[in-house]
Design a protein around this motif. Sequence first.
Motif, PDB file in Angstrom:
ATOM      1  N   VAL A 126       0.851  -1.187   0.000  1.00 54.58           N
ATOM      2  CA  VAL A 126       0.000   0.000   0.000  1.00 54.58           C
ATOM      3  C   VAL A 126       0.886   1.236   0.000  1.00 54.58           C
ATOM      4  O   VAL A 126       2.081   1.161   0.323  1.00 54.58           O
ATOM      5  N   LYS A 127       0.286   2.368  -0.350  1.00 51.59           N
ATOM      6  CA  LYS A 127       0.992   3.645  -0.287  1.00 51.59           C
ATOM      7  C   LYS A 127       0.350   4.504   0.785  1.00 51.59           C
ATOM      8  O   LYS A 127      -0.856   4.706   0.807  1.00 51.59           O
ATOM      9  N   ILE A 128       1.209   5.008   1.673  1.00 51.96           N
ATOM     10  CA  ILE A 128       0.768   5.863   2.768  1.00 51.96           C
ATOM     11  C   ILE A 128       1.428   7.223   2.581  1.00 51.96           C
ATOM     12  O   ILE A 128       2.646   7.346   2.718  1.00 51.96           O
ATOM     13  N   GLY A 129       0.634   8.204   2.228  1.00 53.63           N
ATOM     14  CA  GLY A 129       1.198   9.529   1.961  1.00 53.63           C
ATOM     15  C   GLY A 129       2.237   9.507   0.860  1.00 53.63           C
ATOM     16  O   GLY A 129       3.215  10.251   0.908  1.00 53.63           O
ATOM     17  N   THR A 158       4.754   0.666   1.272  1.00 57.88           N
ATOM     18  CA  THR A 158       5.143  -0.249   2.337  1.00 57.88           C
ATOM     19  C   THR A 158       4.398  -1.564   2.167  1.00 57.88           C
ATOM     20  O   THR A 158       3.420  -1.653   1.418  1.00 57.88           O
ATOM     21  N   ASN A 159       4.861  -2.583   2.864  1.00 61.10           N
ATOM     22  CA  ASN A 159       4.282  -3.919   2.796  1.00 61.10           C
ATOM     23  C   ASN A 159       3.632  -4.230   4.141  1.00 61.10           C
ATOM     24  O   ASN A 159       4.312  -4.352   5.155  1.00 61.10           O
ATOM     25  N   VAL A 160       2.311  -4.364   4.139  1.00 57.47           N
ATOM     26  CA  VAL A 160       1.580  -4.577   5.389  1.00 57.47           C
ATOM     27  C   VAL A 160       1.940  -5.922   6.017  1.00 57.47           C
ATOM     28  O   VAL A 160       2.020  -6.042   7.244  1.00 57.47           O
ATOM     29  N   ALA A 161       2.170  -6.947   5.193  1.00 59.55           N
ATOM     30  CA  ALA A 161       2.549  -8.254   5.726  1.00 59.55           C
ATOM     31  C   ALA A 161       3.874  -8.157   6.484  1.00 59.55           C
ATOM     32  O   ALA A 161       4.049  -8.776   7.539  1.00 59.55           O
ATOM     33  N   ARG A 162       4.803  -7.374   5.955  1.00 60.48           N
ATOM     34  CA  ARG A 162       6.082  -7.182   6.652  1.00 60.48           C
ATOM     35  C   ARG A 162       5.868  -6.461   7.977  1.00 60.48           C
ATOM     36  O   ARG A 162       6.466  -6.824   9.003  1.00 60.48           O
ATOM     37  N   LEU A 163       4.999  -5.455   7.976  1.00 63.20           N
ATOM     38  CA  LEU A 163       4.719  -4.727   9.212  1.00 63.20           C
ATOM     39  C   LEU A 163       4.073  -5.646  10.250  1.00 63.20           C
ATOM     40  O   LEU A 163       4.365  -5.539  11.446  1.00 63.20           O
ATOM     41  N   ARG A 164       3.205  -6.549   9.796  1.00 64.36           N
ATOM     42  CA  ARG A 164       2.607  -7.509  10.739  1.00 64.36           C
ATOM     43  C   ARG A 164       3.678  -8.406  11.343  1.00 64.36           C
ATOM     44  O   ARG A 164       3.621  -8.751  12.525  1.00 64.36           O
ATOM     45  N   SER A 165       4.650  -8.790  10.525  1.00 62.35           N
ATOM     46  CA  SER A 165       5.736  -9.627  11.035  1.00 62.35           C
ATOM     47  C   SER A 165       6.548  -8.885  12.091  1.00 62.35           C
ATOM     48  O   SER A 165       6.954  -9.465  13.103  1.00 62.35           O
ATOM     49  N   SER A 195      -7.672   5.978   3.620  1.00 61.42           N
ATOM     50  CA  SER A 195      -7.606   7.305   4.231  1.00 61.42           C
ATOM     51  C   SER A 195      -7.749   8.364   3.152  1.00 61.42           C
ATOM     52  O   SER A 195      -7.023   8.328   2.150  1.00 61.42           O
ATOM     53  N   ASP A 196      -8.667   9.299   3.328  1.00 63.06           N
ATOM     54  CA  ASP A 196      -8.861  10.371   2.347  1.00 63.06           C
ATOM     55  C   ASP A 196      -7.608  11.218   2.211  1.00 63.06           C
ATOM     56  O   ASP A 196      -7.263  11.669   1.113  1.00 63.06           O
ATOM     57  N   ARG A 197      -6.909  11.419   3.294  1.00 61.46           N
ATOM     58  CA  ARG A 197      -5.742  12.297   3.294  1.00 61.46           C
ATOM     59  C   ARG A 197      -4.477  11.580   2.821  1.00 61.46           C
ATOM     60  O   ARG A 197      -3.703  12.095   2.020  1.00 61.46           O
ATOM     61  N   LEU A 198      -4.253  10.361   3.330  1.00 58.72           N
ATOM     62  CA  LEU A 198      -2.991   9.660   3.078  1.00 58.72           C
ATOM     63  C   LEU A 198      -3.090   8.565   2.023  1.00 58.72           C
ATOM     64  O   LEU A 198      -2.080   8.011   1.602  1.00 58.72           O
ATOM     65  N   GLY A 199      -4.300   8.211   1.616  1.00 61.36           N
ATOM     66  CA  GLY A 199      -4.478   7.095   0.693  1.00 61.36           C
ATOM     67  C   GLY A 199      -4.733   5.808   1.465  1.00 61.36           C
ATOM     68  O   GLY A 199      -5.634   5.035   1.163  1.00 61.36           O
TER      69      GLY A 199
END
Length: 288
Positions: A189-192, A196-203, A227-231
């Motif tokens: 996903v893209k945040i602002g 980034t990779n959400v699966a990696r963040l979960r790990s 998110s309307d602001r960040l995507g």
Amino acid sequence: MWGGLGIEIRAHLSGARVVKALKDGRWDVQHFYDVLVSEGCTLSALVPTQVYDLVSHELKAPATLRAIVVGGGAFEVDLYKKARALGWPVLPSYGMSETASQIATASLDSLMQEEFPPVGLLTHAKARQNDGGYLEVWAQSLFTCYAQNTEAGSRVWDPKTTDGWFTTEDKGSVVNGNLLVEGRSKDYVKIGGEATNVARLRSVLESCALYLNPHWPTQVTLLDVPSDRLGAEIHLVSLLSEADTDKVLQLYSEKVLPFEKARKIYYMNEIPRSDLGKILWAELRRKL
């Protein structure tokens, strides 16, 4: 579904006996362990969540067990090391329904070492990276086509290339015959404007929870939320107390970039899971 079928086929070809280790059709870690011991089981297959349960209960592997193939999700390095410290002969693997089982698995020789092992391609399969960074696979066990029943009638289609290669949803590469999987496209996903990779963040989150308490990794998870602001933005789901959640979140925040931090926390009584322990993401989102 395929995992269960694969076990039956392997047992038939090798002349082995299949032992059912679910309790009333559902996963129960103590029941699983008791069956391993009482039946003298030698081989099994688990998902990472089930390995978490073995580790959190500090159960030591029975001497009869030769190997456990672990697939169906990202296998965190810290969890691998904790499982190995308890004697569990875990072999990270990679596969999918379209290949009828795994096509890459760590070797038995990897159990002679403590480091997280390479996941080597098996002899019946090939893999390559395409120009978009996605893994493409070819295997003798590769599916023929997709088939779907709809109100308008049956639908059949074959997504493979003319030379029989199938493009997966996973980004990754192949190095010296070993698969290096970065994660599924839906997890990116893209945040602002930052990817980034959400699966990696979960790990990362699960690793932090495991460091603090062996019972906590299955009590927390992350979701990407529009998110309307960040995507998109990251939200945390927790079954822990507010104080314990703060401990996990503080450690997690120290290990990720600012835009990857959790912007909202949901406290729940349950994270919906399948009988095998996999999170039911669609149901979880509906509950939120």
